[in-house]
Design a protein around this motif. Structure first.
Motif, short mmCIF file in Angstrom:
data_model
loop_
_atom_site.label_atom_id
_atom_site.label_comp_id
_atom_site.label_asym_id
_atom_site.label_seq_id
_atom_site.Cartn_x
_atom_site.Cartn_y
_atom_site.Cartn_z
N TRP A 170 31.00 22.11 37.40
CA TRP A 170 32.22 22.64 38.02
C TRP A 170 33.10 21.48 38.46
CZ3 TRP A 170 33.24 27.68 37.64
CH2 TRP A 170 32.17 28.55 37.40
N GLU A 171 34.39 21.72 38.37
CA GLU A 171 35.32 20.67 38.78
C GLU A 171 35.04 20.29 40.23
OE1 GLU A 171 39.43 21.83 38.82
OE2 GLU A 171 38.95 23.93 39.21
N GLN A 182 39.32 34.62 43.38
CA GLN A 182 39.53 35.28 42.10
C GLN A 182 38.26 35.22 41.24
OE1 GLN A 182 42.81 32.94 40.71
NE2 GLN A 182 44.35 34.37 41.51
N GLY A 183 38.11 36.23 40.40
CA GLY A 183 36.96 36.26 39.51
C GLY A 183 35.91 37.24 39.98
N ASP A 184 34.79 37.25 39.21
CA ASP A 184 33.74 38.23 39.47
C ASP A 184 32.61 37.71 40.35
OD1 ASP A 184 35.11 40.00 37.85
OD2 ASP A 184 34.07 39.35 36.03
N TYR A 185 32.74 36.48 40.84
CA TYR A 185 31.68 35.94 41.69
C TYR A 185 31.71 36.62 43.06
CZ TYR A 185 31.89 32.42 38.05
OH TYR A 185 31.91 31.79 36.85
N LYS A 186 30.54 36.89 43.62
CA LYS A 186 30.45 37.65 44.85
C LYS A 186 29.74 36.84 45.94
CE LYS A 186 30.21 41.97 42.20
NZ LYS A 186 31.62 42.25 42.38
N SER A 214 24.98 30.12 45.47
CA SER A 214 24.73 29.79 44.07
C SER A 214 26.03 29.27 43.44
CB SER A 214 24.22 31.01 43.30
OG SER A 214 25.12 32.09 43.42
N ASN A 215 25.89 28.75 42.19
CA ASN A 215 27.06 28.20 41.51
C ASN A 215 27.99 29.30 41.03
OD1 ASN A 215 26.97 25.38 41.60
ND2 ASN A 215 25.30 25.34 40.11
#
Length: 598
Positions: free
Chosen positions: A320-321, A423-427, A475-476
């Protein structure tokens, strides 16, 4: 008397058939094969034919000097127009003729011309000669000539061994020539013999050919040795000894049976590499002769100074950046004392850096690409590149900070909530808020609550500033990008709005007039007051309240008075100051008669 008459009749008949000038047909005798000299036990056939169109001939053969015809015996056979002697002897020598006979006229032919058969006991010995005489060198043309009168098949033998080295049939009956381009292997003792049918001549006298070498078979020498380290200079020396003065040698080299570019008695391999390992040969040719000789193969082994490097990416090839990345270039040294130098490239463009490790702190999206490392042995010029490794920098999800309510200007005691979302699907995000670029996060206090969102229950001027937020999780990706900044501006003074009248000036009964409360935004609603600051006026028939205006559609004298406006938003009952007053004067359209009597 009677006999004379009969003779006359025959004579007249003959004249009537042939005439005085008619010539008897000629018998022609030929020999197969037409050898002028026959040798004991050979076979020969005499063929008799009569010229012209007459048929039905029977043939008789004669040997000159004998009165009786020849009859077939143990050695001969008569078959029609053929007289065959299957195995001639010296007694068959002589001159032969033949004649044809038939039942009709002409009843016989002329006798053939004589044909002579000469039978010898044994064929003579052929003569074998060599041209040129004297010393012979490789590549020289050498001609062996075998001479014997007659039509012979000539066979040439070398050292009395095996099959003939050369065969030729000569119909000229004089000579057969065997020409070679001399090689050392042609050295030896040569003889020739002739054969006709089943009859062999004697062997010729021997001719001894001794072919001398133009030059020796070359030897290939490798310097400094047949096993060297990468980067060392190697030379191949092709040596051959010249035996014939004036011989000019030409040199060629090959590796694994493929020709190499180069000439001269030495072939150089500067800074040898692993690709130069292989089997080498040299070939030497005497100019203008076609004589070539090859050396034995020599195996050249190039040993590695160090292994081909491997490029390892840590923590992994996909990060990850913002994470730190290191590229590890590893190579094993095989020759003690070798010093390695390291270079790195991204997408075939060189990077600044040296050493066995290249670091990318806080990697960004721009660092995504194909990486390689190159290792060079110092002072040797030997370079090796690793395979490419693809490094993928994944973009972190973006934190987005919003404000509720979204007022651009806040006033003390008002309430506002900052909400952070990723933003995105990470929870399962946990959120942290920051103010004015400080590293320590904002914590809740008497005026604020942090519970998945950051709520300021009663704003003060100290709450003014730029706010950001960031998400974190177990988690990542373990954290998000920091949100864009959101500015809160808190003012201590409540706003004061301006009340205006439209149309301005004197208003008559029945006219429409609108009062507007100007200067507010961001969710303000307005309260209207008449002649009292305590109780707001309500919307009634002919009087409407919309947004920031209060409209009287048909003015009455009772609408005269003093008017104010005040802004309100949120839960604050008195969010703004009272505006300056506007005095509304309503002029009656008709004068009251009671007023006139006064």
């Amino acid at each position: 008397m009677r006999a004379g008459k009969l003779y006359l009749v025959i004579l007249l008949t003959t004249v009537a058939c042939f005439g005085d000038d008619t010539e008897r047909p000629q018998a022609v005798l030929t020999q197969e094969p037409a050898w002028t000299q026959l040798f004991r036990s050979e076979s020969v056939t005499l063929r008799c034919q009569v010229q012209g169109d007459y048929t039905g001939w029977r043939f008789t053969w004669y040997k000159v000097g004998r009165k009786v015809p020849i009859y077939q015996d143990y050695y001969s056979r008569i078959d029609g127009g053929r007289y065959t002697i299957s195995s001639v002897t010296r007694h068959h020598s002589g001159k032969y003729t033949c004649k044809g006979e038939r039942s009709g006229n002409p009843s016989y032919s002329k006798t053939s011309n004589a044909l002579t058969l000469t039978v010898s006991v044994d064929p003579p010995k052929p003569a074998l000669s060599q041209e040129p005489a004297g010393e012979i060198f490789e590549g020289d043309p050498v001609t062996l000539s075998c001479v014997l009168e007659g039509d012979w098949k000539y066979l040439f033998y070398k050292d009395w061994k095996g099959a003939p080295v050369y065969e030729k049939y000569s119909s000229s009956g004089t000579v057969a020539v065997y020409t070679i381009s001399a090689a050392v292997s042609h050295s030896g003792e040569y003889r020739c013999i002739t054969i006709r049918g089943s009859r062999y001549s004697q062997y010729s006298s021997a001719v001894n050919i001794q072919v001398s070498e133009l030059f020796s078979t070359p030897t290939l020498t490798v310097k400094p040795g047949a096993s060297v380290w990468e980067g060392e200079d190697v030379s191949l020396q092709c040596g051959a000894q010249i035996y014939k003065q004036g011989t000019q040698l030409q040199y060629r080299y090959s590796k694994d049976n493929e020709d190499l570019t180069g000439a001269g008695s030495q072939y150089s391999i500067p800074a040898a590499g692993l690709r130069d390992t292989g089997s080498y040969q040299c070939e030497v040719e005497a100019a203008g002769t076609g004589v070539k000789k090859r050396s034995e193969s020599v195996w050249l082994s190039i040993r590695e100074l160090f292994s081909t490097p491997t490029l390892t990416v840590k923590p992994s090839a996909s990060v990850w950046e913002g994470e730190d990345v290191s590229l590890q270039c590893g190579a094993q040294i095989y020759k003690q004392g070798t010093q390695l130098q390291y270079r790195y490239s991204k997408d075939n463009e060189d990077l600044r850096g040296a050493g066995s490790q290249y670091s990318i702190p806080a990697a960004g999206l721009r660092d995504t690409g194909r990486y390689q490392c190159e290792v060079e042995a110092a002072g040797m010029g030997v370079k090796k590149r690793s395979d490419s490794v693809w490094l993928s920098i994944r973009e972190r999800p973006q934190a987005v900070l919003t404000q509720e309510p979204a007022w651009t200007q806040l006033y003390e005691t008002e309430s506002v909530t900052l909400r952070c979302q990723v933003q995105g699907d990470y929870k399962e995000w946990r959120f942290t808020w920051y103010k004015d670029g400080r590293n320590d996060p904002v914590t809740q206090h008497y005026y604020s609550i942090i519970d998945g969102k950051y709520t300021i229950s009663s704003a003060t001027r100290d709450h003014s500033g730029e706010y950001t937020c960031k998400g974190e999780r177990s988690s990542n990706p373990s954290y998000s990008k920091t949100s864009d900044a959101l500015t809160l501006s808190v003012s201590a003074d409540k706003p004061k709005f301006v009340l205006t009248q439209e149309p301005a000036g004197e208003i008559f009964e029945g006219d429409s007039v609108t009062l507007s409360c100007d200067g507010g935004s961001d969710g303000w609603r307005y309260l209207w007051f008449k002649d009292s600051e305590d109780t707001p006026v309500l919307q009634t028939a002919g009087r409407s309240i919309t947004d920031d205006s209060y409209t009287i559609t048909a003015a009455a004298v009772s609408d005269q008075g003093q008017y104010w406006c005040r802004g309100q938003r949120g839960d604050e009952p008195l969010s703004s100051q009272l505006s300056d007053k506007v005095i509304l004067n309503i002029t009656g359209e008709f004068i009251n008669p009671s007023e006139c009597s006064k």
